[in-house]
Design a protein around this motif. Structure first.
Motif, PDB file in Angstrom:
ATOM      1  N   ALA A 254       6.628  -4.451 -12.013  1.00 46.83           N
ATOM      2  CA  ALA A 254       8.020  -4.832 -11.720  1.00 46.83           C
ATOM      3  C   ALA A 254       8.304  -4.690 -10.221  1.00 46.83           C
ATOM      4  O   ALA A 254       8.898  -5.582  -9.606  1.00 46.83           O
ATOM      5  CB  ALA A 254       8.980  -3.964 -12.532  1.00 46.83           C
ATOM      6  N   CYS A 255       7.872  -3.588  -9.631  1.00 48.94           N
ATOM      7  CA  CYS A 255       8.145  -3.339  -8.208  1.00 48.94           C
ATOM      8  C   CYS A 255       7.303  -4.254  -7.322  1.00 48.94           C
ATOM      9  O   CYS A 255       7.780  -4.756  -6.309  1.00 48.94           O
ATOM     10  CB  CYS A 255       7.877  -1.878  -7.853  1.00 48.94           C
ATOM     11  SG  CYS A 255       8.927  -0.736  -8.767  1.00 48.94           S
ATOM     12  N   PHE A 256       6.049  -4.480  -7.732  1.00 51.65           N
ATOM     13  CA  PHE A 256       5.141  -5.306  -6.912  1.00 51.65           C
ATOM     14  C   PHE A 256       5.654  -6.738  -6.812  1.00 51.65           C
ATOM     15  O   PHE A 256       5.749  -7.303  -5.732  1.00 51.65           O
ATOM     16  CB  PHE A 256       3.730  -5.283  -7.524  1.00 51.65           C
ATOM     17  CG  PHE A 256       2.730  -6.125  -6.768  1.00 51.65           C
ATOM     18  CD1 PHE A 256       2.083  -5.609  -5.647  1.00 51.65           C
ATOM     19  CD2 PHE A 256       2.436  -7.425  -7.166  1.00 51.65           C
ATOM     20  CE1 PHE A 256       1.163  -6.382  -4.939  1.00 51.65           C
ATOM     21  CE2 PHE A 256       1.530  -8.202  -6.462  1.00 51.65           C
ATOM     22  CZ  PHE A 256       0.887  -7.677  -5.352  1.00 51.65           C
ATOM     23  N   VAL A 257       5.970  -7.324  -7.954  1.00 50.66           N
ATOM     24  CA  VAL A 257       6.350  -8.741  -7.945  1.00 50.66           C
ATOM     25  C   VAL A 257       7.718  -8.927  -7.301  1.00 50.66           C
ATOM     26  O   VAL A 257       7.932  -9.840  -6.518  1.00 50.66           O
ATOM     27  CB  VAL A 257       6.323  -9.331  -9.376  1.00 50.66           C
ATOM     28  CG1 VAL A 257       6.828 -10.767  -9.372  1.00 50.66           C
ATOM     29  CG2 VAL A 257       4.920  -9.290  -9.932  1.00 50.66           C
ATOM     30  N   SER A 258       8.642  -8.053  -7.631  1.00 48.96           N
ATOM     31  CA  SER A 258      10.012  -8.224  -7.117  1.00 48.96           C
ATOM     32  C   SER A 258      10.123  -7.767  -5.661  1.00 48.96           C
ATOM     33  O   SER A 258      11.037  -8.181  -4.955  1.00 48.96           O
ATOM     34  CB  SER A 258      10.994  -7.425  -7.970  1.00 48.96           C
ATOM     35  OG  SER A 258      10.795  -6.033  -7.786  1.00 48.96           O
ATOM     36  N   GLY A 259       9.218  -6.888  -5.248  1.00 54.95           N
ATOM     37  CA  GLY A 259       9.330  -6.295  -3.911  1.00 54.95           C
ATOM     38  C   GLY A 259      10.489  -5.312  -3.838  1.00 54.95           C
ATOM     39  O   GLY A 259      10.877  -4.887  -2.757  1.00 54.95           O
ATOM     40  N   LEU A 260      11.045  -4.943  -4.990  1.00 54.35           N
ATOM     41  CA  LEU A 260      12.218  -4.055  -5.020  1.00 54.35           C
ATOM     42  C   LEU A 260      11.814  -2.621  -5.336  1.00 54.35           C
ATOM     43  O   LEU A 260      10.752  -2.368  -5.904  1.00 54.35           O
ATOM     44  CB  LEU A 260      13.206  -4.527  -6.097  1.00 54.35           C
ATOM     45  CG  LEU A 260      13.782  -5.939  -5.934  1.00 54.35           C
ATOM     46  CD1 LEU A 260      14.666  -6.282  -7.130  1.00 54.35           C
ATOM     47  CD2 LEU A 260      14.562  -6.069  -4.630  1.00 54.35           C
ATOM     48  N   GLN A 261      12.706  -1.720  -4.999  1.00 55.67           N
ATOM     49  CA  GLN A 261      12.537  -0.305  -5.346  1.00 55.67           C
ATOM     50  C   GLN A 261      13.584   0.053  -6.389  1.00 55.67           C
ATOM     51  O   GLN A 261      14.741  -0.336  -6.229  1.00 55.67           O
ATOM     52  CB  GLN A 261      12.823   0.583  -4.125  1.00 55.67           C
ATOM     53  CG  GLN A 261      11.904   0.373  -2.957  1.00 55.67           C
ATOM     54  CD  GLN A 261      10.508   0.885  -3.240  1.00 55.67           C
ATOM     55  OE1 GLN A 261      10.343   1.856  -3.969  1.00 55.67           O
ATOM     56  NE2 GLN A 261       9.507   0.231  -2.695  1.00 55.67           N
ATOM     57  N   ALA A 262      13.182   0.828  -7.385  1.00 57.51           N
ATOM     58  CA  ALA A 262      14.190   1.283  -8.349  1.00 57.51           C
ATOM     59  C   ALA A 262      14.930   2.470  -7.753  1.00 57.51           C
ATOM     60  O   ALA A 262      14.336   3.322  -7.096  1.00 57.51           O
ATOM     61  CB  ALA A 262      13.527   1.670  -9.658  1.00 57.51           C
ATOM     62  N   GLU A 263      16.218   2.496  -7.996  1.00 61.76           N
ATOM     63  CA  GLU A 263      17.066   3.554  -7.452  1.00 61.76           C
ATOM     64  C   GLU A 263      17.317   4.609  -8.524  1.00 61.76           C
ATOM     65  O   GLU A 263      17.297   5.798  -8.265  1.00 61.76           O
ATOM     66  CB  GLU A 263      18.353   2.877  -7.015  1.00 61.76           C
ATOM     67  CG  GLU A 263      19.465   3.712  -6.529  1.00 61.76           C
ATOM     68  CD  GLU A 263      20.668   2.798  -6.307  1.00 61.76           C
ATOM     69  OE1 GLU A 263      20.818   2.278  -5.199  1.00 61.76           O
ATOM     70  OE2 GLU A 263      21.422   2.608  -7.271  1.00 61.76           O
ATOM     71  N   SER A 264      17.533   4.163  -9.756  1.00 58.43           N
ATOM     72  CA  SER A 264      17.735   5.099 -10.858  1.00 58.43           C
ATOM     73  C   SER A 264      17.323   4.449 -12.177  1.00 58.43           C
ATOM     74  O   SER A 264      17.230   3.216 -12.280  1.00 58.43           O
ATOM     75  CB  SER A 264      19.190   5.567 -10.926  1.00 58.43           C
ATOM     76  OG  SER A 264      20.046   4.458 -10.887  1.00 58.43           O
ATOM     77  N   ILE A 265      17.070   5.307 -13.147  1.00 54.80           N
ATOM     78  CA  ILE A 265      16.624   4.808 -14.465  1.00 54.80           C
ATOM     79  C   ILE A 265      17.316   5.608 -15.572  1.00 54.80           C
ATOM     80  O   ILE A 265      17.742   6.749 -15.371  1.00 54.80           O
ATOM     81  CB  ILE A 265      15.089   4.918 -14.645  1.00 54.80           C
ATOM     82  CG1 ILE A 265      14.611   6.382 -14.505  1.00 54.80           C
ATOM     83  CG2 ILE A 265      14.325   4.061 -13.664  1.00 54.80           C
ATOM     84  CD1 ILE A 265      14.382   7.052 -15.784  1.00 54.80           C
TER      85      ILE A 265
ATOM     86  N   ARG B   3       4.446 -12.939  -6.482  1.00 53.54           N
ATOM     87  CA  ARG B   3       4.973 -12.094  -5.398  1.00 53.54           C
ATOM     88  C   ARG B   3       5.216 -12.930  -4.136  1.00 53.54           C
ATOM     89  O   ARG B   3       6.237 -12.795  -3.457  1.00 53.54           O
ATOM     90  CB  ARG B   3       3.993 -10.961  -5.101  1.00 53.54           C
ATOM     91  CG  ARG B   3       4.454 -10.030  -3.992  1.00 53.54           C
ATOM     92  CD  ARG B   3       3.367  -9.010  -3.715  1.00 53.54           C
ATOM     93  NE  ARG B   3       3.540  -8.322  -2.473  1.00 53.54           N
ATOM     94  CZ  ARG B   3       3.995  -7.085  -2.343  1.00 53.54           C
ATOM     95  NH1 ARG B   3       4.346  -6.403  -3.404  1.00 53.54           N
ATOM     96  NH2 ARG B   3       4.091  -6.516  -1.174  1.00 53.54           N
ATOM     97  N   ALA B   4       4.259 -13.821  -3.828  1.00 57.89           N
ATOM     98  CA  ALA B   4       4.399 -14.659  -2.632  1.00 57.89           C
ATOM     99  C   ALA B   4       5.618 -15.571  -2.773  1.00 57.89           C
ATOM    100  O   ALA B   4       6.346 -15.799  -1.795  1.00 57.89           O
ATOM    101  CB  ALA B   4       3.132 -15.480  -2.411  1.00 57.89           C
ATOM    102  N   MET B   5       5.856 -16.091  -3.955  1.00 62.24           N
ATOM    103  CA  MET B   5       7.017 -16.979  -4.157  1.00 62.24           C
ATOM    104  C   MET B   5       8.320 -16.205  -3.993  1.00 62.24           C
ATOM    105  O   MET B   5       9.287 -16.705  -3.431  1.00 62.24           O
ATOM    106  CB  MET B   5       6.943 -17.640  -5.543  1.00 62.24           C
ATOM    107  CG  MET B   5       5.818 -18.667  -5.624  1.00 62.24           C
ATOM    108  SD  MET B   5       5.593 -19.337  -7.272  1.00 62.24           S
ATOM    109  CE  MET B   5       6.995 -20.453  -7.370  1.00 62.24           C
ATOM    110  N   VAL B   6       8.328 -14.975  -4.500  1.00 65.35           N
ATOM    111  CA  VAL B   6       9.525 -14.132  -4.330  1.00 65.35           C
ATOM    112  C   VAL B   6       9.740 -13.872  -2.844  1.00 65.35           C
ATOM    113  O   VAL B   6      10.843 -14.045  -2.317  1.00 65.35           O
ATOM    114  CB  VAL B   6       9.384 -12.803  -5.111  1.00 65.35           C
ATOM    115  CG1 VAL B   6      10.496 -11.835  -4.740  1.00 65.35           C
ATOM    116  CG2 VAL B   6       9.381 -13.061  -6.614  1.00 65.35           C
ATOM    117  N   GLU B   7       8.668 -13.504  -2.157  1.00 66.32           N
ATOM    118  CA  GLU B   7       8.768 -13.203  -0.716  1.00 66.32           C
ATOM    119  C   GLU B   7       9.257 -14.409   0.079  1.00 66.32           C
ATOM    120  O   GLU B   7      10.017 -14.272   1.034  1.00 66.32           O
ATOM    121  CB  GLU B   7       7.385 -12.793  -0.171  1.00 66.32           C
ATOM    122  CG  GLU B   7       7.156 -11.299  -0.222  1.00 66.32           C
ATOM    123  CD  GLU B   7       5.724 -10.920   0.168  1.00 66.32           C
ATOM    124  OE1 GLU B   7       5.435  -9.720   0.150  1.00 66.32           O
ATOM    125  OE2 GLU B   7       4.902 -11.808   0.473  1.00 66.32           O
ATOM    126  N   ALA B   8       8.826 -15.582  -0.354  1.00 65.20           N
ATOM    127  CA  ALA B   8       9.221 -16.806   0.367  1.00 65.20           C
ATOM    128  C   ALA B   8      10.639 -17.238  -0.002  1.00 65.20           C
ATOM    129  O   ALA B   8      11.121 -18.261   0.472  1.00 65.20           O
ATOM    130  CB  ALA B   8       8.228 -17.922   0.047  1.00 65.20           C
TER     131      ALA B   8
END
Ligand code: SOE
Length: 387
Positions: free
Chosen positions: A215-226, A157-162
Motif C-alpha cells: 500500500a505504501c510503496f504503490v501510493s508513495g504515501l505514509q500512514a498516519e494512524s490505524i 508506482r511510476a504511474m502514481v508518481e507521474a
C-alpha cells in the motif's frame, strides 16, 4: 510494444553470499537461493542452514558446499567468514522471525551486507536497534518484501508518481490465504503461530505486513494512524489469523487493509486497488503480468508486462517478451538483483543508479511499527493508534 530494457547492470564478479536458515524442509530458503541466482549476481559459498548443527551441516553438504563452509552456528560462521580472504560479502537471513535480530546484528557488526526476510524483528525496539546497527556498519540492508519486485507493481508506482491517477483518495489492499483454516502442525505453521518465534502478530505479521508495504510503496504515501481488529478464529491458536485495518494517510487519503489465513478458497490473493482524482489502478498477485488502469470517464485499460502502455520502470525489471508470464520467482529475483547493484557499488566505491529500488531497513522498521500498532489498537477495541 514496450522495450524490455533490463537494468543497467553491473556484473563485476559474483557477490559471495552466505545463508542463515533455509535448510532441509524449509520453503523460503530455496526461494531465496533461486532468486539470488537468476541474474547471476551471487554465488552461495557458505551457510548455517539450521539451528540444529547436524541438520545445518547436512543441508550445506546437500547444496554442494565444501565441508569447511557448512557451519553449525551463525556465530561461528560470522566470525570465520570475516577472517577469510574470500569470505562472504552478504548474508541472507531466512530464519523464523525471532532470529532475524540476533543473526542480522552479528553480520552487521562485521560490515557484512544483510538481506533479511520480513517482518524485520519481533518487536519495534529490536527493529530500531537493528536500524542503528545497520547505520553504524554502513552495510546495505534489504528486507524481502518481495511482492514490490513485480514489474507491474513498479509500473503502478511510476504511474502514481507521474500523477496519472491524480491525488490519491483511496487505497484498498488485501492478502487473503486459507492454509490455516483449521489447526495445522508442520514446519511452516508451527513457528508462525507461536508468539515466541513469530512475535506479537500472527497473520498481521506474516502477510499483513506485505499488504501494508505494498500500500505504501504503490501510493508513495505514509500512514498516519490505524484502527485494527485482530481475530483468532481457530480455537487454541495463540496469534491472530485474520486482521482488518482502517488507515488514515498523511495526505488525507483513506485506506483499508484485510489479511487472512482462514479465507477459504484463497491461496496468495494479494491485491491492491488505488483510486485518485483522475483514475484508478488495480493489480492482483495471482495475475501479476496485468495492471488495470481506469482513467476517469474512459473505458478501463489492461496494461500488460512488456506490452503497450508499460514504461521503463516495468521494463528494467522484466526479462522476457510480453505474453510469456513472469511471476513470483522473477519478482523475488528483482529484489535480489536491485540489492546486488547497491552491494556492487559499495564494493567499487561507485554510485547506485537512481532507478534502483528495494525495501530497506526503514521499510522493515515501518512494518514492525505497523504490527505493533495493530496489536495495540485491537487491544483497545479497535481504537485509533498513531504510527
Ligand atoms: C506463508 O504465509 C507465506 O509463506 C509467508 O510467510 C510469505 O511471506 C508469503 O510470501 C507467502 O506466504
Amino acid at each position: 510494444m514496450m522495450a524490455i530494457t533490463g537494468r543497467d547492470e553491473k556484473h563485476l564478479g559474483r557477490i559471495r553470499l552466505g545463508m542463515v536458515g533455509g535448510g532441509q524442509g524449509a520453503f523460503i530458503g530455496g526461494v531465496h537461493r533461486v532468486a539470488s541466482r537468476l541474474d547471476d549476481h551471487y554465488t552461495l559459498v557458505a551457510g548455517a542452514f539450521s539451528s540444529d548443527p547436524e541438520r545445518a551441516k547436512a543441508s550445506g553438504r546437500e547444496l554442494g558446499l565444501p565441508e569447511e563452509r557448512c557451519y553449525g552456528s551463525f556465530e561461528e560462521m560470522a566470525k570465520r567468514e570475516k577472517r577469510l580472504k574470500d569470505g562472504i560479502e552478504a548474508v541472507s537471513v531466512v530464519t523464523p522471525n525471532h532470529m532475524h535480530f540476533p543473526v542480522a546484528r552479528e553480520f552487521l557488526k562485521r560490515g557484512i551486507h544483510v538481506i533479511c526476510d520480513k517482518p524485520l524483528t519481533t518487536n519495534l525496539r529490536d527493529a530500531k536497534r537493528l536500524k542503528d546497527a545497520a547505520e553504524k556498519s554502513g552495510a546495505t540492508f534489504a528486507v524481502t518484501y518481495n511482492y514490490t519486485g513485480y514489474p507491474m507493481v513498479r509500473q503502478a508506482r511510476a504511474m502514481v508518481e507521474a500523477g496519472e491517477i491524480g491525488e490519491i483518495r483511496l487505497v484498498q489492499v488485501e492478502y487473503p490465504q486459507d492454509w490455516l483454516t483449521e489447526e495445522v502442525h508442520n514446519k511452516q505453521a508451527d513457528w508462525r503461530t507461536d508468539p515466541e518465534m513469530a512475535g506479537a502478530g500472527g497473520c498481521v505479521g506474516d502477510i499483513g505486513t506485505h499488504a501494508y508495504h505494498m500500500a505504501c510503496f504503490v501510493s508513495g504515501l505514509q500512514a498516519e494512524s490505524i484502527a485494527a481488529e485482530l481475530s483468532t478464529f481457530v480455537e487454541g491458536r495463540r496469534l491472530d489469523d485474520n486482521v482488518q485495518v482502517m488507515l488514515r494517510f498523511t495526505n488525507g487519503a483513506r485506506g483499508m487493509l484485510w489479511a487472512s489465513q482462514v479465507a477459504v478458497g484463497n491461496e496468495n490473493g494479494l491485491r491492491f486497488r488505488i483510486y485518485g482524482t483522475k483514475g484508478g489502478l488495480e493489480w492482483e498477485q495471482e495475475n501479476p503480468n496485468w495492471l488495470w488502469h481506469a482513467p476517469f470517464g474512459e473505458p478501463k485499460r489492461r496494461i500488460t508486462r512488456g506490452g503497450a502502455g508499460a514504461g521503463d520502470a516495468a521494463g528494467r525489471v522484466s526479462r522476457i517478451p510480453a505474453g510469456h508470464p513472469e511471476g513470483y520467482l522473477e519478482g523475488f529475483a528483482n529484489i535480489y538483483s536491485e540489492v546486488a547493484q547497491a552491494i556492487l557499488a559499495a564494493r567499487d566505491g561507485g554510485k547506485v543508479d537512481a532507478a534502483v529500488s528495494f525495501p530497506r531497513i526503514d521499510d522493515g522498521v515501518k512494518g514492525v511499527a505497523f504490527i505493533e500498532a495493530c496489536v495495540k489498537s485491537s487491544g483497545r477495541n479497535a481504537g485509533w493508534v498513531s504510527l
